[in-house]
Design a protein around this motif. Structure first.
Motif, PDB file in Angstrom:
ATOM      1  N   GLN A 210      37.457   4.694  57.027  1.00 49.46           N
ATOM      2  CA  GLN A 210      38.713   3.945  57.010  1.00 49.46           C
ATOM      3  C   GLN A 210      38.464   2.478  56.646  1.00 49.46           C
ATOM      4  O   GLN A 210      39.217   1.885  55.855  1.00 49.46           O
ATOM      5  CB  GLN A 210      39.395   4.032  58.376  1.00 49.46           C
ATOM      6  N   LEU A 211      37.396   1.884  57.194  1.00 49.10           N
ATOM      7  CA  LEU A 211      37.076   0.492  56.886  1.00 49.10           C
ATOM      8  C   LEU A 211      36.718   0.319  55.413  1.00 49.10           C
ATOM      9  O   LEU A 211      37.141  -0.648  54.767  1.00 49.10           O
ATOM     10  CB  LEU A 211      35.922   0.014  57.776  1.00 49.10           C
ATOM     11  N   LEU A 212      35.952   1.246  54.872  1.00 46.33           N
ATOM     12  CA  LEU A 212      35.619   1.173  53.447  1.00 46.33           C
ATOM     13  C   LEU A 212      36.884   1.285  52.597  1.00 46.33           C
ATOM     14  O   LEU A 212      37.048   0.565  51.607  1.00 46.33           O
ATOM     15  CB  LEU A 212      34.633   2.288  53.086  1.00 46.33           C
ATOM     16  N   HIS A 213      37.767   2.177  52.990  1.00 46.96           N
ATOM     17  CA  HIS A 213      39.012   2.348  52.249  1.00 46.96           C
ATOM     18  C   HIS A 213      39.857   1.076  52.302  1.00 46.96           C
ATOM     19  O   HIS A 213      40.473   0.676  51.300  1.00 46.96           O
ATOM     20  CB  HIS A 213      39.795   3.525  52.830  1.00 46.96           C
ATOM     21  N   GLU A 214      39.882   0.418  53.455  1.00 46.84           N
ATOM     22  CA  GLU A 214      40.630  -0.833  53.586  1.00 46.84           C
ATOM     23  C   GLU A 214      40.050  -1.944  52.723  1.00 46.84           C
ATOM     24  O   GLU A 214      40.752  -2.898  52.377  1.00 46.84           O
ATOM     25  CB  GLU A 214      40.653  -1.265  55.059  1.00 46.84           C
ATOM     26  N   ARG A 215      38.772  -1.811  52.379  1.00 44.05           N
ATOM     27  CA  ARG A 215      38.145  -2.807  51.484  1.00 44.05           C
ATOM     28  C   ARG A 215      38.474  -2.518  50.024  1.00 44.05           C
ATOM     29  O   ARG A 215      37.953  -3.152  49.131  1.00 44.05           O
ATOM     30  CB  ARG A 215      36.627  -2.825  51.677  1.00 44.05           C
TER      31      ARG A 215
ATOM     32  N   GLU B 273      30.970  17.946  61.980  1.00 47.78           N
ATOM     33  CA  GLU B 273      32.369  18.192  62.332  1.00 47.78           C
ATOM     34  C   GLU B 273      33.251  17.261  61.488  1.00 47.78           C
ATOM     35  O   GLU B 273      33.779  16.255  61.991  1.00 47.78           O
ATOM     36  CB  GLU B 273      32.597  17.948  63.822  1.00 47.78           C
ATOM     37  N   PRO B 274      33.436  17.564  60.215  1.00 48.20           N
ATOM     38  CA  PRO B 274      34.086  16.634  59.297  1.00 48.20           C
ATOM     39  C   PRO B 274      35.603  16.765  59.209  1.00 48.20           C
ATOM     40  O   PRO B 274      36.220  16.222  58.281  1.00 48.20           O
ATOM     41  CB  PRO B 274      33.454  17.008  57.953  1.00 48.20           C
ATOM     42  N   GLY B 275      36.230  17.466  60.157  1.00 50.31           N
ATOM     43  CA  GLY B 275      37.665  17.723  60.058  1.00 50.31           C
ATOM     44  C   GLY B 275      38.501  16.467  59.913  1.00 50.31           C
ATOM     45  O   GLY B 275      39.374  16.371  59.044  1.00 50.31           O
ATOM     46  N   GLY B 276      38.244  15.453  60.778  1.00 45.94           N
ATOM     47  CA  GLY B 276      38.997  14.213  60.711  1.00 45.94           C
ATOM     48  C   GLY B 276      38.758  13.467  59.422  1.00 45.94           C
ATOM     49  O   GLY B 276      39.695  12.931  58.803  1.00 45.94           O
ATOM     50  N   LEU B 277      37.522  13.414  58.996  1.00 46.42           N
ATOM     51  CA  LEU B 277      37.159  12.754  57.736  1.00 46.42           C
ATOM     52  C   LEU B 277      37.873  13.399  56.562  1.00 46.42           C
ATOM     53  O   LEU B 277      38.498  12.720  55.730  1.00 46.42           O
ATOM     54  CB  LEU B 277      35.644  12.844  57.540  1.00 46.42           C
ATOM     55  N   VAL B 278      37.782  14.714  56.484  1.00 41.52           N
ATOM     56  CA  VAL B 278      38.378  15.447  55.368  1.00 41.52           C
ATOM     57  C   VAL B 278      39.884  15.246  55.323  1.00 41.52           C
ATOM     58  O   VAL B 278      40.472  15.012  54.260  1.00 41.52           O
ATOM     59  CB  VAL B 278      38.015  16.943  55.474  1.00 41.52           C
ATOM     60  N   ALA B 279      40.531  15.308  56.498  1.00 43.91           N
ATOM     61  CA  ALA B 279      41.980  15.138  56.550  1.00 43.91           C
ATOM     62  C   ALA B 279      42.386  13.750  56.055  1.00 43.91           C
ATOM     63  O   ALA B 279      43.358  13.598  55.306  1.00 43.91           O
ATOM     64  CB  ALA B 279      42.478  15.365  57.970  1.00 43.91           C
ATOM     65  N   TYR B 280      41.620  12.739  56.450  1.00 41.95           N
ATOM     66  CA  TYR B 280      41.943  11.365  56.036  1.00 41.95           C
ATOM     67  C   TYR B 280      41.781  11.181  54.532  1.00 41.95           C
ATOM     68  O   TYR B 280      42.669  10.642  53.853  1.00 41.95           O
ATOM     69  CB  TYR B 280      41.055  10.371  56.785  1.00 41.95           C
ATOM     70  N   LEU B 281      40.654  11.627  54.008  1.00 46.49           N
ATOM     71  CA  LEU B 281      40.396  11.458  52.581  1.00 46.49           C
ATOM     72  C   LEU B 281      41.430  12.192  51.739  1.00 46.49           C
ATOM     73  O   LEU B 281      41.878  11.691  50.702  1.00 46.49           O
ATOM     74  CB  LEU B 281      38.991  11.968  52.236  1.00 46.49           C
ATOM     75  N   ARG B 282      41.817  13.358  52.230  1.00 41.32           N
ATOM     76  CA  ARG B 282      42.807  14.135  51.480  1.00 41.32           C
ATOM     77  C   ARG B 282      44.192  13.487  51.559  1.00 41.32           C
ATOM     78  O   ARG B 282      44.912  13.397  50.560  1.00 41.32           O
ATOM     79  CB  ARG B 282      42.860  15.561  52.025  1.00 41.32           C
TER      80      ARG B 282
ATOM     81  N   PRO C 114      31.191  12.206  64.302  1.00 41.27           N
ATOM     82  CA  PRO C 114      32.498  12.401  63.655  1.00 41.27           C
ATOM     83  C   PRO C 114      33.480  11.258  63.863  1.00 41.27           C
ATOM     84  O   PRO C 114      34.182  10.865  62.926  1.00 41.27           O
ATOM     85  CB  PRO C 114      33.001  13.705  64.285  1.00 41.27           C
ATOM     86  N   GLU C 115      33.554  10.711  65.086  1.00 40.61           N
ATOM     87  CA  GLU C 115      34.498   9.620  65.344  1.00 40.61           C
ATOM     88  C   GLU C 115      34.091   8.350  64.603  1.00 40.61           C
ATOM     89  O   GLU C 115      34.924   7.667  63.991  1.00 40.61           O
ATOM     90  CB  GLU C 115      34.602   9.356  66.848  1.00 40.61           C
ATOM     91  N   HIS C 116      32.806   8.018  64.660  1.00 34.21           N
ATOM     92  CA  HIS C 116      32.329   6.822  63.966  1.00 34.21           C
ATOM     93  C   HIS C 116      32.441   7.008  62.456  1.00 34.21           C
ATOM     94  O   HIS C 116      32.757   6.059  61.725  1.00 34.21           O
ATOM     95  CB  HIS C 116      30.877   6.537  64.361  1.00 34.21           C
ATOM     96  N   GLU C 117      32.206   8.216  62.014  1.00 32.05           N
ATOM     97  CA  GLU C 117      32.326   8.549  60.593  1.00 32.05           C
ATOM     98  C   GLU C 117      33.723   8.219  60.078  1.00 32.05           C
ATOM     99  O   GLU C 117      33.889   7.587  59.025  1.00 32.05           O
ATOM    100  CB  GLU C 117      32.021  10.031  60.416  1.00 32.05           C
ATOM    101  N   LEU C 118      34.744   8.634  60.807  1.00 31.93           N
ATOM    102  CA  LEU C 118      36.126   8.379  60.393  1.00 31.93           C
ATOM    103  C   LEU C 118      36.413   6.882  60.370  1.00 31.93           C
ATOM    104  O   LEU C 118      37.064   6.373  59.444  1.00 31.93           O
ATOM    105  CB  LEU C 118      37.089   9.094  61.330  1.00 31.93           C
ATOM    106  N   LYS C 119      35.916   6.142  61.375  1.00 32.73           N
ATOM    107  CA  LYS C 119      36.158   4.697  61.427  1.00 32.73           C
ATOM    108  C   LYS C 119      35.550   3.980  60.225  1.00 32.73           C
ATOM    109  O   LYS C 119      36.202   3.125  59.609  1.00 32.73           O
ATOM    110  CB  LYS C 119      35.584   4.121  62.727  1.00 32.73           C
ATOM    111  N   VAL C 120      34.292   4.310  59.885  1.00 30.49           N
ATOM    112  CA  VAL C 120      33.653   3.571  58.794  1.00 30.49           C
ATOM    113  C   VAL C 120      34.288   3.921  57.452  1.00 30.49           C
ATOM    114  O   VAL C 120      34.393   3.057  56.569  1.00 30.49           O
ATOM    115  CB  VAL C 120      32.127   3.820  58.769  1.00 30.49           C
TER     116      VAL C 120
ATOM    117  N   GLN D 157      44.917  10.345  52.062  1.00 27.63           N
ATOM    118  CA  GLN D 157      44.948   9.073  51.341  1.00 27.63           C
ATOM    119  C   GLN D 157      44.611   9.226  49.860  1.00 27.63           C
ATOM    120  O   GLN D 157      44.656   8.250  49.114  1.00 27.63           O
ATOM    121  CB  GLN D 157      43.961   8.090  51.982  1.00 27.63           C
ATOM    122  N   ALA D 158      44.272  10.446  49.437  1.00 27.43           N
ATOM    123  CA  ALA D 158      43.920  10.726  48.040  1.00 27.43           C
ATOM    124  C   ALA D 158      42.819   9.800  47.549  1.00 27.43           C
ATOM    125  O   ALA D 158      42.891   9.222  46.449  1.00 27.43           O
ATOM    126  CB  ALA D 158      45.159  10.609  47.145  1.00 27.43           C
ATOM    127  N   VAL D 159      41.781   9.640  48.356  1.00 28.55           N
ATOM    128  CA  VAL D 159      40.659   8.775  47.989  1.00 28.55           C
ATOM    129  C   VAL D 159      39.708   9.551  47.081  1.00 28.55           C
ATOM    130  O   VAL D 159      39.225  10.622  47.468  1.00 28.55           O
ATOM    131  CB  VAL D 159      39.889   8.311  49.247  1.00 28.55           C
TER     132      VAL D 159
END
Length: 371
Positions: free
Chosen positions: A109-114, A126-135, A101-107, A137-139
């Motif tokens: 975020q890096l893709l989004h920054e690209r 455990e996708p809670g952090g991932l889901v919150a970020y994507l939502r 889950p932690e590495h998932e969120l980092k990668v 940032q409206a990705v």
């Protein structure tokens, strides 16, 4: 290095016309279009995609986050994503979240920054952090293979994302009823990592198959192999150590099939003579084993291609309602279940449920079966 202005001069047209030809933003007369393409070829002109992205706010790139290195199943999905993306004129940026889950969120975020235009992600357990970020940032995102349910710790976010996956419950039930039709009464399941939708849906299919066959559920026969080979080897060994050990096994993904086979070999057990085996996930070498493995084949490459198509639809219509696409699987009937090896050219389809020998299975744990 040639520029768009050089192409325009060579073709005898305006820079705007060259732009329309290369970007497909306006119809151009056939002979004019050909003149531009000939000039591009003669000059070796390469469009500056970075500069174009600054104007259009699009990079024509897709971010893909799947555990392709650690999970061979995702390798085939990746091939489908790549082919469909290239056909649509999109490049692909790939990251491996390693199901962490932690590495998932980092990668992500890096893709989004690209500045990718959208993402295709196979979420972790455990996708809670991932889901919150994507939502937040409206990705634009398509969830692949593993989907979010209407309830749970993610807050019922299934309606926030497009999702593409295979059918899980029905095909798993088909494996179980097939084994029951061959006379097995104690059927073990080596299940995947808890928290994944694929795991919960395949367990539900296992239960459904037992119920359809009129067999009781014994929770001792359901063990977690954590979706990987080593965990499945330990889980299979635990099943075989039960006083009433199973006479048949179902493994819930291809990596766990390898671990289960290793455990069976370690005990000197023959498949299917001592114990029958069926697996969820067909894979390239499944028909090279002796006996060949009866399996559920997922449409891996089509899953990847479909995810790209759904993402492109989302980019074209950002406000449309989210959709979940489920693709059917195929029962590949071979011999590890205990049926006769299909003759060359014979369709790999399961026989009727009553096509077994009519005798009880003869594994080392027959004493643990129920009438």
């Amino acid at each position: 290095m040639s520029t768009m202005a050089d192409v325009a001069r060579s073709a005898g047209v305006s820079v705007a016309t060259v732009s329309h030809v290369l970007n497909g933003t306006r119809p151009v007369l056939p002979h004019t279009r050909q003149a531009v393409l000939d000039a591009v070829d003669a000059l070796g002109y390469t469009p500056n995609s970075l500069a174009r992205s600054l104007v259009t706010s699009r990079t024509r790139s897709i971010g893909l986050a799947v555990s392709a290195i650690s999970n061979p199943y995702f390798t085939e999905i990746l091939q489908g994503v790549e082919a469909a993306a290239l056909d649509a004129g999109y490049s692909l940026l790939i990251a491996d979240p390693h199901d962490d889950p932690e590495h998932e969120l980092k990668v992500v975020q890096l893709l989004h920054e690209r500045r990718v235009d959208g993402m295709i992600v196979a979420p972790s357990a455990e996708p809670g952090g991932l889901v919150a970020y994507l939502r937040r940032q409206a990705v634009p995102t398509v969830l692949l293979d593993r989907v979010l349910g209407p309830t749970g710790p993610e807050g019922g976010l299934a309606g926030s994302f497009d999702q593409v996956c295979a059918e899980n419950s029905g095909p798993m039930a088909e494996l179980v009823t097939h084994l029951a039709g061959l006379g097995h009464r104690r059927i073990g399941l080596v299940a995947g990592l808890p928290g994944l939708s694929t795991t919960s849906e395949r367990i539900a299919g296992y239960r459904r198959g037992l119920a359809a066959a009129g067999l009781p559920l014994d929770e001792e026969l359901v063990v977690s192999g954590s979706s990987e080979s080593t965990g499945a080897e330990r889980a299979t060994d635990a099943l075989l150590s039960l006083p009433g050990a199973p006479t048949a096994l179902v493994t819930a993904n291809n990596a766990m099939t390898i671990g289960a086979l290793r455990a069976l070999k370690g005990r000197g057990l023959d498949v299917p003579g001592d114990i029958a085996l069926c697996c969820f996930d067909d894979f390239a070498w499944a028909d090279l084993f002796a006996p060949r493995l009866t399996a559920i084949a997922q449409p891996s490459r089509e899953l990847g291609a479909q995810a790209v198509r759904v993402l492109l639809d989302r980019l074209a219509a950002p406000d449309r309602a989210a959709t979940t696409v489920r693709l059917p699987c195929v029962f590949v009937h071979r011999a590890s279940c205990g049926c006769p090896e299909p003759r060359p050219g014979e369709a790999d389809t399961p026989p009727p449920a009553d096509a077994g020998s009519g005798t009880e299975p003869t594994s080392q744990s027959e004493k643990g079966t129920t009438p």
